[in-house]
Design a protein around this motif. Sequence first.
Motif, mmCIF file in Angstrom:
data_model
loop_
_atom_site.group_PDB
_atom_site.id
_atom_site.type_symbol
_atom_site.label_atom_id
_atom_site.label_comp_id
_atom_site.label_asym_id
_atom_site.label_seq_id
_atom_site.Cartn_x
_atom_site.Cartn_y
_atom_site.Cartn_z
ATOM 1 N N TYR B 218 0.834 -1.195 0.000
ATOM 2 C CA TYR B 218 0.000 0.000 0.000
ATOM 3 C C TYR B 218 0.871 1.249 0.000
ATOM 4 C CZ TYR B 218 -3.810 3.060 1.301
ATOM 5 O OH TYR B 218 -4.739 4.048 1.303
ATOM 6 N N LEU B 219 1.906 1.245 0.863
ATOM 7 C CA LEU B 219 2.788 2.413 0.944
ATOM 8 C C LEU B 219 3.551 2.606 -0.362
ATOM 9 C CD1 LEU B 219 4.200 2.021 4.529
ATOM 10 C CD2 LEU B 219 2.479 3.617 3.706
ATOM 11 N N LEU B 220 3.983 1.479 -0.957
ATOM 12 C CA LEU B 220 4.758 1.560 -2.201
ATOM 13 C C LEU B 220 3.938 2.143 -3.337
ATOM 14 C CD1 LEU B 220 7.499 0.502 -3.425
ATOM 15 C CD2 LEU B 220 6.155 -1.379 -4.289
ATOM 16 N N LEU B 221 2.641 1.750 -3.384
ATOM 17 C CA LEU B 221 1.832 2.134 -4.528
ATOM 18 C C LEU B 221 1.118 3.455 -4.347
ATOM 19 C CD1 LEU B 221 0.303 -1.319 -5.317
ATOM 20 C CD2 LEU B 221 2.015 -0.115 -6.610
ATOM 21 N N SER B 222 1.146 4.021 -3.130
ATOM 22 C CA SER B 222 0.381 5.239 -2.926
ATOM 23 C C SER B 222 1.078 6.403 -3.626
ATOM 24 C CB SER B 222 0.227 5.523 -1.438
ATOM 25 O OG SER B 222 1.484 5.635 -0.852
ATOM 26 N N GLY B 223 0.301 7.154 -4.389
ATOM 27 C CA GLY B 223 0.816 8.330 -5.061
ATOM 28 C C GLY B 223 1.764 8.038 -6.204
ATOM 29 N N ILE B 224 1.565 6.900 -6.874
ATOM 30 C CA ILE B 224 2.419 6.578 -8.017
ATOM 31 C C ILE B 224 1.583 6.635 -9.281
ATOM 32 C CG2 ILE B 224 3.292 4.498 -9.152
ATOM 33 C CD1 ILE B 224 5.041 4.025 -6.858
ATOM 34 N N LYS B 225 2.151 7.240 -10.351
ATOM 35 C CA LYS B 225 1.445 7.199 -11.633
ATOM 36 C C LYS B 225 1.764 5.865 -12.292
ATOM 37 C CE LYS B 225 0.997 12.031 -12.928
ATOM 38 N NZ LYS B 225 2.169 12.925 -12.732
ATOM 39 N N LEU B 226 0.720 5.051 -12.512
ATOM 40 C CA LEU B 226 0.953 3.684 -12.963
ATOM 41 C C LEU B 226 1.537 3.634 -14.368
ATOM 42 C CD1 LEU B 226 -2.140 1.809 -11.621
ATOM 43 C CD2 LEU B 226 0.161 1.850 -10.748
ATOM 44 N N ASN B 227 1.217 4.655 -15.209
ATOM 45 C CA ASN B 227 1.611 4.563 -16.611
ATOM 46 C C ASN B 227 3.117 4.600 -16.802
ATOM 47 O OD1 ASN B 227 -0.977 4.339 -17.447
ATOM 48 N ND2 ASN B 227 -1.264 6.552 -17.630
ATOM 49 N N ASP B 228 3.814 5.416 -16.003
ATOM 50 C CA ASP B 228 5.259 5.452 -16.196
ATOM 51 C C ASP B 228 5.990 4.852 -15.011
ATOM 52 O OD1 ASP B 228 4.513 8.870 -16.085
ATOM 53 O OD2 ASP B 228 4.937 7.601 -14.357
ATOM 54 N N PHE B 229 5.358 3.872 -14.390
ATOM 55 C CA PHE B 229 5.996 3.179 -13.270
ATOM 56 C C PHE B 229 6.635 1.904 -13.806
ATOM 57 C CE2 PHE B 229 5.270 0.694 -9.155
ATOM 58 C CZ PHE B 229 6.439 1.165 -8.613
ATOM 59 N N LEU B 230 7.883 1.691 -13.424
ATOM 60 C CA LEU B 230 8.670 0.602 -13.998
ATOM 61 C C LEU B 230 8.059 -0.772 -13.701
ATOM 62 C CD1 LEU B 230 11.344 0.063 -15.434
ATOM 63 C CD2 LEU B 230 12.415 -0.093 -13.205
ATOM 64 N N LEU B 231 7.466 -0.908 -12.492
ATOM 65 C CA LEU B 231 7.041 -2.231 -12.038
ATOM 66 C C LEU B 231 5.621 -2.593 -12.451
ATOM 67 C CD1 LEU B 231 8.422 -2.001 -8.434
ATOM 68 C CD2 LEU B 231 9.458 -3.107 -10.370
ATOM 69 N N THR B 232 4.896 -1.640 -13.083
ATOM 70 C CA THR B 232 3.473 -1.882 -13.354
ATOM 71 C C THR B 232 3.191 -3.188 -14.089
ATOM 72 O OG1 THR B 232 3.139 0.478 -13.400
ATOM 73 C CG2 THR B 232 1.391 -0.855 -14.309
ATOM 74 N N PRO B 233 3.911 -3.518 -15.200
ATOM 75 C CA PRO B 233 3.561 -4.754 -15.919
ATOM 76 C C PRO B 233 3.697 -6.005 -15.058
ATOM 77 C CG PRO B 233 5.243 -3.529 -17.109
ATOM 78 C CD PRO B 233 4.994 -2.792 -15.881
ATOM 79 N N SER B 234 4.756 -6.102 -14.278
ATOM 80 C CA SER B 234 4.932 -7.348 -13.517
ATOM 81 C C SER B 234 3.939 -7.436 -12.368
ATOM 82 C CB SER B 234 6.361 -7.475 -13.018
ATOM 83 O OG SER B 234 6.808 -6.266 -12.544
ATOM 84 N N ILE B 235 3.610 -6.295 -11.732
ATOM 85 C CA ILE B 235 2.594 -6.343 -10.673
ATOM 86 C C ILE B 235 1.255 -6.758 -11.256
ATOM 87 C CG2 ILE B 235 1.319 -4.965 -9.003
ATOM 88 C CD1 ILE B 235 3.728 -3.397 -8.458
#
Lengths: 120, 513
Positions: B218-235
């Motif tokens: 929850y802390l890691l993902l809060s306030g992150i833009k998913l589109n340019d986040f490196l880990l989005t595809p694997s999550i």
Amino acid sequence: MFFLIEYFPILLLLFVSVGLASLILGASYFLGVQRPDTEKVSVYECGFDPYEDSRNKFDVRFYLVAILFIVFDLEALFLFPWAVSLGYLSSMGFWSMVDFLFELTIGFIYVWKIGALEWE
Amino acid sequence: MILFMDLVEFWNLNTAMDFSLLHQNYFKMFLPEVFMATSILILTLFASLIGTSRRLGYPLFIQSLIKLCILVLLITFLLVHNTSISFMLTYQNTFIFDLLSSNAKQILLIATISCLIVSEETILRHQINNFEYLILILSAVLGLLFLIISYDMLSLYLAIELQSLCLYVLAASKKDSSFSTEAGLKYFILGSFSSALLLFGISVLYGATGTTNFDNFYLLLSGIKLNDFLLTPSIEKGLLVIFAAFFFKIAAAPFHMWSPDVYEGSPTSSTIFFAVVPKLALFAVFLRLFQTIFSSFEETFSFALLFCSICSVIVGSFVSLRQKKLKRLLAYSSISHVGYLLLAFSANSLEGIQSLFFYLIIYMLTSLCIWSIVLSLDTKTNIERSKTLIDLASISHSNALVGFTALLAFFSLAGVPPLAGFFAKMEIFLAVLGSSLFFASLIAILSSVVSSFYYIRLIKTMYFEKKEENSYVFFVNRSCSLVMGSCLFFLVYFFVNPSFLLLLTQSMALCLF
């Protein structure tokens, strides 16, 4: 993709283990003296021929023994790392293992009383 | 037990006062689970010592053991009910205690107690004399309690394994029946396949983020833009795999193949437990995971969720039209109800989650009622075979009150107005329409019309068909009829005055937002 460098030691381990295994097997294959006879190449230890029809019935007691072996073998698996790292643990770590052994003993009493350890 | 030692240790070390108080609270929070685990151990020891004692003549004490199990569950319920702290994370944030977990635990314990009361007569009649049967039910409940409070991938996985290993053995517990063995084996193979999927998903998430803890996610993902986040595809990939495992466990449509066979093959006293109890715990923990922790990924899985819910509703409604066996039919009907639950989940709003819990509780009440009727269908002639629809015939003559209870329960499942089932279904559709999912709700409403056909056909069988043979009907005992009667009462009462249940479900749903 990302952080792949973190996995480099595992890759190294893979190469080393493959290399070492083929070295040992190859050395014994090429350098060793081989005079096979029927007794030497026959199956040992488990007593079953590995290359036969797999739809054979064999006694359920073998499974039971195998399962009990796994249970009490896992105990040893937990005990070794615990014993090595006991110096770093608090007394919580110590008592957790005592609790685990206690519950395992109850399981053992159950197995004993129910007659699963008797072969006949 | 570990916790108690922990407490003793902190007293001995004479540490700072606030720290020891913290651990005192840990102990208080875990008291129900610790109590239950200890009593399972004591019951195992007791049963294996008494049951094999030659001096006592190998006594059969299954009836008194059932009473003891009910007592243990009741005391656990009281302990859960009386915990005073309303929110707490314990053990490096591995377990969570909030209103959702405490309410879900209480409902689950009550459901298990009612299942045991209802199936007591059947256990005795079918001579399930292994005391392990009851110990396994208790261990499954312990696993479910731990599942509800788990707040870490590891504790979630271990709790799921604890409960499902017990359920596999419960399915296979009738050793002389090949159907039961087959059911257990099927359940085991498919269940362990889904556990493997779950573990794979967890490992992908761990590989991407380096943590297994819900709070850290929850802390890691809060306030992150998913589109340019490196880990989005694997999550995303990990979440989809975990989703598949979840659908396996609750038997939603493309992953439902195990459930009719398992329901059909296992002894009915286990089937009632499978049908009523585990869904609530699974929904509680996975809603926490997907609705709260990974809520920013909802675009990824909303399609999968809608697809599965529509699939379940359609498969459940249309396949059960052709079923002749009663337990198979109820299994397919439970698949279609899981479809409605997932529809409420995909509404992705507070009203949706609230209506999900509402529907789930009403569904548990109704299915408890219906399965206890299935349990009471045994007669002298059909006790050994599996029940078909014709076994319901002329139940209105042989036992008029049971017939009337079945009538109202089936009407409530179909969603006919003066009963709570109607209210629950209406709430789900209102929530779904509120989220503008018009096409999905249209399909679901049309399928629910189809499914009401076979519920009404069952009622027709009960009231208007004659049985050729007359056989001796076993008598429904007092405690079982009490459970059936109170389920029926609540089905009517929650239509007239649902405010208690609405408040309860709202407090549960608010924990997720």
